[in-house]
Design an enzyme around this catalytic site. Structure first.
Site, PDB file in Angstrom:
ATOM      1  N   ASP A  50       1.027  -1.156   0.027  1.00  0.00           N
ATOM      2  CA  ASP A  50       0.137  -0.203   0.143  1.00  0.00           C
ATOM      3  C   ASP A  50       1.058   1.357   0.135  1.00  0.00           C
ATOM      4  O   ASP A  50       2.317   1.267   0.555  1.00  0.00           O
ATOM      5  CB  ASP A  50      -1.166   0.065   1.572  1.00  0.00           C
ATOM      6  CG  ASP A  50      -1.989   0.720   0.543  1.00  0.00           C
ATOM      7  OD1 ASP A  50      -2.161   1.223  -0.212  1.00  0.00           O
ATOM      8  OD2 ASP A  50      -2.247   0.774   2.056  1.00  0.00           O
TER       9      ASP A  50
ATOM     10  N   ASN B  55     -11.592  -2.743  -5.505  1.00  0.00           N
ATOM     11  CA  ASN B  55     -10.244  -1.487  -6.221  1.00  0.00           C
ATOM     12  C   ASN B  55     -10.723  -1.361  -7.694  1.00  0.00           C
ATOM     13  O   ASN B  55     -10.514  -0.368  -8.119  1.00  0.00           O
ATOM     14  CB  ASN B  55      -8.833  -1.812  -6.511  1.00  0.00           C
ATOM     15  CG  ASN B  55      -7.628  -1.649  -5.186  1.00  0.00           C
ATOM     16  OD1 ASN B  55      -6.905  -2.730  -4.685  1.00  0.00           O
ATOM     17  ND2 ASN B  55      -7.895  -0.745  -4.299  1.00  0.00           N
TER      18      ASN B  55
END
Ligand code: IPE
Ligand code: IPE
Ligand code: MG
Length: 250
Positions: free
Chosen positions: A21, A69
């Site tokens: 991330d 996502n």
């Protein structure tokens, strides 16, 4: 001195999972588009895969794209998917050179045809490699995976191939996408976020969690060693007390 030399070679986790991330923030800090962060994240993937294989990790699962996502702006999703195809294409040779087998978990059928085909090709081309298994979590979310497993199990009950009392923990594990891999002992998340974001919820029941503020495109071999070093200095009690682990008579 590298932390690598301080690692106990007999206590290397056999399965490490990573929530990669911070790509977008990394790019923003440099006044670039988010995609620039994703592109640079590929260098970190390469380094991490190489480091993990070198020190004897057997399974490395990388969270590359979550079910959630898909809700990002279309431009970013498209850029991520092309980057994925390009990377898989370019890296297959290196995977073979390093004897690494590629696998994938997630709702792979939701990927575009091109992406899906490239992925399957790389999986087939690396299928006999045995040093390490690299598992990409793509269009993956743990709740999706668990629903999927429940559907599979329900069908087996419907067609009477099992009865409900045969459902135990091992049976559930065997119906997940990760059926062929041991549970991760170590889960790493970069970028200073302290959450799991729908990743391997069932499998990380007893994983050690390691959070680092390092943004994914800055993650290098030394950062992986740091996480493993930390892991090796923890006491994993699995519900017991310290004295039991040390084999004291109590
Ligand atoms: C991780 O970086 C990559 C993916 C989720 C695909 P992000 O894109 O989430 O970057 P941040 O968290 O916005 O900085
Ligand atoms: C988790 O990162 C998914 C991946 C690393 C692929 P996100 O950036 O999507 O997670 P949230 O939205 O911050 O929880
Ligand atoms: Mg993020």
């Amino acid at each position: 001195m590298s932390l690598k030399d301080k690692l106990d070679k007999n206590k290397i986790p056999q399965h490490i999972a990573i929530i990669m991330d911070g790509n977008g923030r990394w790019a923003k800090q440099r006044q670039h588009e988010r995609t620039f962060g994703h592109e640079n994240g590929v260098i970190s993937v390469r380094e991490t895969v190489e480091a993990a294989a070198e020190i004897g990790v057997k399974f490395l699962t990388l969270y590359a794209f979550s079910t959630e996502n898909w809700n990002r702006p279309k431009d970013e999703v498209d850029a991520l998917m092309s980057l994925l195809v390009k990377t898989i294409n370019e890296e297959t040779k290196t995977l073979n050179k390093n004897n690494i087998r590629l696998q994938a978990i997630g709702d792979l059928e939701s990927l575009e045809k091109d992406t899906y085909n490239e992925l399957q090709k790389a999986i087939e081309n690396t299928a006999t490699n045995s040093q390490m298994t690299l598992i990409l979590a793509l269009s993956y979310s743990s709740r999706w995976e668990i629903c999927n497993a429940i559907q599979k199990i329900a069908k087996q009950i419907e067609n009477k191939s099992i009865t409900s009392n045969e459902i135990n923990q091992d049976f559930i594990s065997a119906n997940l996408n990760t059926a062929n891999y041991p549970d991760p002992e170590l889960l790493i998340r970069t970028s200073g976020e302290y959450r799991i974001s729908n990743f391997l919820l069932w499998q990380i029941a007893y994983a050690e969690l390691f959070f680092t503020p390092v943004l994914w495109p800055d993650f290098r071999k030394e950062n992986l060693y740091e996480a493993i070093f930390d892991f090796q200095n923890r006491e994993r009690r699995f519900g017991k007390i310290s004295e039991q682990l040390l084999n004291f008579k109590i």
